[in-house]
Enzyme design. Structure first.
Site, mmCIF file in Angstrom:
data_model
loop_
_atom_site.group_PDB
_atom_site.id
_atom_site.type_symbol
_atom_site.label_atom_id
_atom_site.label_comp_id
_atom_site.label_asym_id
_atom_site.label_seq_id
_atom_site.Cartn_x
_atom_site.Cartn_y
_atom_site.Cartn_z
ATOM 1 C CG ASP A 62 9.762 33.205 13.862
ATOM 2 O OD1 ASP A 62 10.796 32.489 13.367
ATOM 3 O OD2 ASP A 62 9.553 33.059 13.922
ATOM 4 C CD1 TRP B 212 5.646 40.238 15.345
ATOM 5 C CD2 TRP B 212 6.253 39.514 13.270
ATOM 6 N NE1 TRP B 212 6.677 39.293 14.980
ATOM 7 C CE2 TRP B 212 7.067 39.570 13.830
ATOM 8 C CE3 TRP B 212 5.829 39.795 11.492
ATOM 9 C CZ2 TRP B 212 8.562 38.964 12.997
ATOM 10 C CZ3 TRP B 212 6.937 39.557 10.904
ATOM 11 C CH2 TRP B 212 8.461 38.990 12.260
ATOM 12 C CG ASP C 66 7.919 38.818 7.170
ATOM 13 O OD1 ASP C 66 8.749 39.123 7.682
ATOM 14 O OD2 ASP C 66 7.227 38.224 7.007
ATOM 15 C CD1 TRP D 7 4.307 38.297 9.486
ATOM 16 C CD2 TRP D 7 2.359 39.090 8.500
ATOM 17 N NE1 TRP D 7 3.790 38.136 10.628
ATOM 18 C CE2 TRP D 7 2.371 39.011 10.080
ATOM 19 C CE3 TRP D 7 1.019 39.770 8.420
ATOM 20 C CZ2 TRP D 7 1.275 38.482 10.845
ATOM 21 C CZ3 TRP D 7 0.045 39.598 8.683
ATOM 22 C CH2 TRP D 7 -0.242 38.866 10.117
ATOM 23 C CE1 TYR E 241 10.976 36.040 6.545
ATOM 24 C CE2 TYR E 241 11.917 34.308 6.145
ATOM 25 C CZ TYR E 241 12.014 36.095 6.915
ATOM 26 O OH TYR E 241 12.871 36.144 8.028
ATOM 27 C CB THR F 20 12.408 40.303 9.550
ATOM 28 O OG1 THR F 20 11.775 38.860 8.880
ATOM 29 C CG2 THR F 20 11.266 40.730 10.036
#
Ligand code: ABN
Length: 179
Positions: free
Chosen positions: A78, A103, A122, A154, A163, A166
């Site tokens: 995501d 994650w 991230d 993250w 952010y 990713t």
């Protein structure tokens, strides 16, 4: 209507005299064979089938394109793809740093039929990339299982909490648990 009856009676009698039953059957047979041969070669519109095949082929290609959301490693990602933001599948773009916490997800690789453990990190620093936003949630769980929760920034443990995008690195093959 007498003339009408007379007309058709005369016509029918003439036809019965000049066309034998055998030739009528032969004509009917010719018609049937002609139809059976002609029908399959008539130009039916097969474009629909071709478009469907093309779509299926494209979807298959995307599972091996790391700039597409459908890329096989992104099954629980995501965020914005770093491959669209100046980075690679496993390295952050210049000027950003990889998140200290992460994650994970388990994704199926269609090329070898195996499942892999993927670490989604991230990349932190700078402004949000905003390109190639994707959201797949295979095996994803709410925040009470943080390790498999993707809907969170993250970068929380980094010096810069902003952010950017990713990455999706393969950590190892996934083992099947018994029971
Ligand atoms: N882990 C990606 C992300 C970052 C910020 C907000 C939501 C999701």
């Amino acid at each position: 209507m007498q003339w009408f009856d007379n007309f058709f009676e005369t016509r029918s009698r003439r036809a019965a005299q000049s066309i034998s039953r055998r030739s009528a059957v032969a004509r009917l047979g010719k018609m049937l064979v002609g139809t059976a041969i002609l029908l399959p070669v008539l130009p039916f519109d097969r474009v629909g089938r071709a478009i469907a095949a093309e779509k299926a082929a494209k979807a298959k290609d995307k599972r091996n394109d790391d700039t597409a959301c459908e890329y096989w490693r992104y099954c629980a990602l995501d965020g914005f793809l770093c491959t669209c933001c100046g980075g690679t599948i496993s390295s952050c773009p210049p000027g950003t740093e990889v998140s200290k916490v992460t994650w994970v997800g388990t994704c199926h690789n269609p090329n070898d039929g195996k499942d892999y453990l993927i670490s989604y990190n991230d990349c932190c620093g700078g402004v949000t990339c905003n390109r190639c936003g994707c959201n797949f949630n295979e095996g994803e769980r709410p925040g009470y299982r943080m390790g498999v929760h993707n809907d969170i920034n993250w970068c929380m443990a980094n010096s810069s909490n902003s952010y950017h995008c990713t990455v999706a690195a393969v950590v190892g093959t996934a083992e099947k648990t018994k029971g």
